[in-house]
Motif scaffolding. Structure first.
Motif: not given
Length: 290
Positions: A84-111
């Motif tokens: 849900t946010n860039i922080e958890i994405v960065k944590t996953a990448i730092d841990l060695g994940f090879s793929s991430v989903m960012i779910d910002a679908s609850h935000m406005s289209y622009e956001d």
């Protein structure tokens, strides 16, 4: 072997099949999914859902998923589900994940666009694939990972929340996301009624975005629905609730059948049941006969 989501889904596109993405909040689930994939010699995606941090933190489960992927005899992507946010994405990448989903679908289209672009820029610098979401994925309320109720999915207005194919094209062009989770009638959790999927919409989305389409709420569909979805562009299928239910049912049956109980026996029963359930799903995902 650990690979990126792009690598796995590119081959799925060539072969017209889908790859299962299995959330693994327990060691038993990781073992079950990996063993099933190795026995069938099929690629898989081991996922950690952010919502499952309440069960086991990503800092604990993440390294386990990465280790299993590296040791596997089949291609395995390790994926963050519904970040849900860039922080958890960065944590996953730092841990060695090879793929991430960012779910910002609850935000406005622009956001949503702005957030996904930020993640794509960061992830691609680290050779990590990105999945984004457009549209509303509802939850049945049983085993689901999101907060929306079943009322929306059952209502006549549900299609208003489905992914618009034209907007999807604009979204992908502006964000450069590698894969797109689209809403076309599936729900998270256990289906309370027969799902009604909009395959024409799905085909239009696939044609417009020229990217792999991801189907969330992939548990509980008929074989025919799976095959139609695959033949209309779905390349990644998220599968969790029914496997978790199979594990729970196996534990229940074991308890009812045995007087002297030990916890380790329960975990073994759960693992074997999960393994058989995901194995059936994997076999279906590869069977793309029209």
């Amino acid at each position: 072997m650990l690979v990126t989501l792009n690598e796995i889904l590119a081959k799925a596109e060539e072969g017209n099949y889908a790859v299962g993405a299995f959330n693994c909040p327990t060691l038993e689930a990781v073992r079950a999914v990996t063993e099933a994939a190795e026995e069938l010699q099929v690629p898989i995606i081991l996922s950690h859902a952010e919502v499952h941090n309440e069960l086991v933190p990503i800092e604990i489960m993440g390294p386990i998923l990465v280790d299993f992927a590296k040791r596997a005899s089949v291609p395995v992507a390790v994926h963050l589900d519904h970040g849900t946010n860039i922080e958890i994405v960065k944590t996953a990448i730092d841990l060695g994940f090879s793929s991430v989903m960012i779910d910002a679908s609850h935000m406005s289209y622009e956001d949503n666009i702005r957030t996904v672009k930020e993640v794509v820029e960061y992830a691609h610098q680290h050779n990590v694939s990105v999945e984004a979401e457009l549209g509303v994925m509802t939850s049945s309320g049983i085993g689901g990972e999101e907060t929306q109720g079943a009322e929306l999915a059952a209502s006549g207005e549900a299609s208003d929340y489905y992914t618009d194919p034209l907007i999807a094209k604009d979204f992908v062009e502006k964000t450069e996301t590698d894969a797109l989770a689209a809403s076309f009638g599936t729900v998270h959790g256990i289906y309370m009624s027969e799902p009604k999927l909009d395959f024409d919409r799905l085909q239009a989305i696939s044609d417009n975005i020229q990217r792999p389409v991801v189907m969330h709420g992939g548990s509980g569909l008929s074989t025919d629905d799976y095959l139609k979805a695959i033949n209309n562009g779905v390349r990644k299928i998220n599968y969790y609730s029914y496997a978790a239910k199979a594990g729970a049912q196996a534990v229940k049956e074991y308890i009812n059948a045995h007087e002297n109980l030990f916890y380790h026996d329960l975990t073994t029963a759960a693992k074997e049941a999960i393994k058989e359930d995901v194995k059936r799903a994997m076999e279906i995902f590869l069977n793309t006969k029209k």
